[in-house]
Scaffold this motif. Structure first.
Motif, PDB file in Angstrom:
ATOM      1  N   PHE A  23       2.775  89.140 -31.569  1.00  0.00           N
ATOM      2  CA  PHE A  23       3.987  88.711 -30.891  1.00  0.00           C
ATOM      3  C   PHE A  23       3.856  88.954 -29.397  1.00  0.00           C
ATOM      4  O   PHE A  23       3.169  89.872 -28.961  1.00  0.00           O
ATOM      5  CB  PHE A  23       5.194  89.495 -31.430  1.00  0.00           C
ATOM      6  CG  PHE A  23       5.378  89.354 -32.916  1.00  0.00           C
ATOM      7  CD1 PHE A  23       6.113  88.306 -33.437  1.00  0.00           C
ATOM      8  CD2 PHE A  23       4.801  90.260 -33.789  1.00  0.00           C
ATOM      9  CE1 PHE A  23       6.291  88.168 -34.801  1.00  0.00           C
ATOM     10  CE2 PHE A  23       4.957  90.130 -35.163  1.00  0.00           C
ATOM     11  CZ  PHE A  23       5.710  89.086 -35.672  1.00  0.00           C
ATOM     12  N   THR A  24       4.572  88.141 -28.627  1.00  0.00           N
ATOM     13  CA  THR A  24       4.654  88.411 -27.198  1.00  0.00           C
ATOM     14  C   THR A  24       5.423  89.721 -27.021  1.00  0.00           C
ATOM     15  O   THR A  24       6.153  90.132 -27.934  1.00  0.00           O
ATOM     16  CB  THR A  24       5.404  87.287 -26.452  1.00  0.00           C
ATOM     17  OG1 THR A  24       6.767  87.292 -26.876  1.00  0.00           O
ATOM     18  CG2 THR A  24       4.760  85.927 -26.676  1.00  0.00           C
ATOM     19  N   PRO A  25       5.291  90.364 -25.879  1.00  0.00           N
ATOM     20  CA  PRO A  25       6.079  91.580 -25.667  1.00  0.00           C
ATOM     21  C   PRO A  25       7.582  91.360 -25.841  1.00  0.00           C
ATOM     22  O   PRO A  25       8.271  92.214 -26.398  1.00  0.00           O
ATOM     23  CB  PRO A  25       5.710  91.983 -24.237  1.00  0.00           C
ATOM     24  CG  PRO A  25       4.306  91.499 -24.084  1.00  0.00           C
ATOM     25  CD  PRO A  25       4.298  90.180 -24.811  1.00  0.00           C
ATOM     26  N   SER A  26       8.089  90.213 -25.420  1.00  0.00           N
ATOM     27  CA  SER A  26       9.524  89.936 -25.587  1.00  0.00           C
ATOM     28  C   SER A  26       9.895  89.829 -27.059  1.00  0.00           C
ATOM     29  O   SER A  26      10.909  90.376 -27.495  1.00  0.00           O
ATOM     30  CB  SER A  26       9.915  88.639 -24.876  1.00  0.00           C
ATOM     31  OG  SER A  26       9.808  88.809 -23.485  1.00  0.00           O
ATOM     32  N   GLU A  27       9.074  89.125 -27.834  1.00  0.00           N
ATOM     33  CA  GLU A  27       9.330  89.002 -29.271  1.00  0.00           C
ATOM     34  C   GLU A  27       9.228  90.358 -29.955  1.00  0.00           C
ATOM     35  O   GLU A  27      10.070  90.711 -30.793  1.00  0.00           O
ATOM     36  CB  GLU A  27       8.343  88.027 -29.921  1.00  0.00           C
ATOM     37  CG  GLU A  27       8.503  86.598 -29.479  1.00  0.00           C
ATOM     38  CD  GLU A  27       7.342  85.718 -29.905  1.00  0.00           C
ATOM     39  OE1 GLU A  27       7.573  84.498 -30.065  1.00  0.00           O
ATOM     40  OE2 GLU A  27       6.201  86.216 -30.061  1.00  0.00           O
ATOM     41  N   ALA A  28       8.186  91.116 -29.596  1.00  0.00           N
ATOM     42  CA  ALA A  28       7.995  92.447 -30.187  1.00  0.00           C
ATOM     43  C   ALA A  28       9.183  93.341 -29.875  1.00  0.00           C
ATOM     44  O   ALA A  28       9.661  94.080 -30.739  1.00  0.00           O
ATOM     45  CB  ALA A  28       6.699  93.071 -29.669  1.00  0.00           C
ATOM     46  N   SER A  29       9.677  93.263 -28.649  1.00  0.00           N
ATOM     47  CA  SER A  29      10.840  94.049 -28.260  1.00  0.00           C
ATOM     48  C   SER A  29      12.048  93.684 -29.114  1.00  0.00           C
ATOM     49  O   SER A  29      12.741  94.561 -29.630  1.00  0.00           O
ATOM     50  CB  SER A  29      11.150  93.819 -26.775  1.00  0.00           C
ATOM     51  OG  SER A  29      12.302  94.516 -26.398  1.00  0.00           O
ATOM     52  N   ASP A  30      12.300  92.396 -29.286  1.00  0.00           N
ATOM     53  CA  ASP A  30      13.429  91.946 -30.110  1.00  0.00           C
ATOM     54  C   ASP A  30      13.306  92.476 -31.537  1.00  0.00           C
ATOM     55  O   ASP A  30      14.283  92.979 -32.109  1.00  0.00           O
ATOM     56  CB  ASP A  30      13.515  90.425 -30.147  1.00  0.00           C
ATOM     57  CG  ASP A  30      13.998  89.820 -28.844  1.00  0.00           C
ATOM     58  OD1 ASP A  30      14.542  90.565 -28.003  1.00  0.00           O
ATOM     59  OD2 ASP A  30      13.826  88.593 -28.667  1.00  0.00           O
TER      60      ASP A  30
END
Length: 102
Positions: A23-30
């Motif tokens: 996942f992108t960092p943004s997706e992983a964060s979500d």
């Protein structure tokens, strides 16, 4: 005609692959933040139910767990944010393992 009964033997352990992938960092964060937030909300509901039954109840263990989860959330956010501008993806492997308590 006679019906056969199936003999069911209980399984002691069960695993669920909840999250797996890159996942992108943004997706992983979500993903991570939402999972932790749900667990925190679960404990807050437990605390409220205890309090409704007894306004003098002790909720120290639940409060401690909520604090631990908030700290874990902050730790994960720092890790994810440190990789945000590096153009990398992050792997998440989230397995939930259930087993019969003895």
């Amino acid at each position: 005609m006679k019906t056969q009964e199936l003999e069911m033997t209980p399984i002691a352990t069960q695993k669920v692959q909840l999250v797996k992938g890159e996942f992108t960092p943004s997706e992983a964060s979500d993903i991570v933040i939402n999972l932790i937030r749900e667990k925190i909300n679960f404990h807050k509901l437990q605390r409220l139910q205890l309090w409704e039954g007894d306004h003098n109840c002790k909720t120290d263990q639940i409060d401690t767990r909520i604090d631990e989860l908030n700290q874990e959330k902050e730790t994960m956010l720092k890790f994810i944010n440190s990789h945000r501008n590096l153009g990398v993806t992050l792997k998440i492997n989230g397995i939930i393992e259930l087993e019969v308590a003895e």
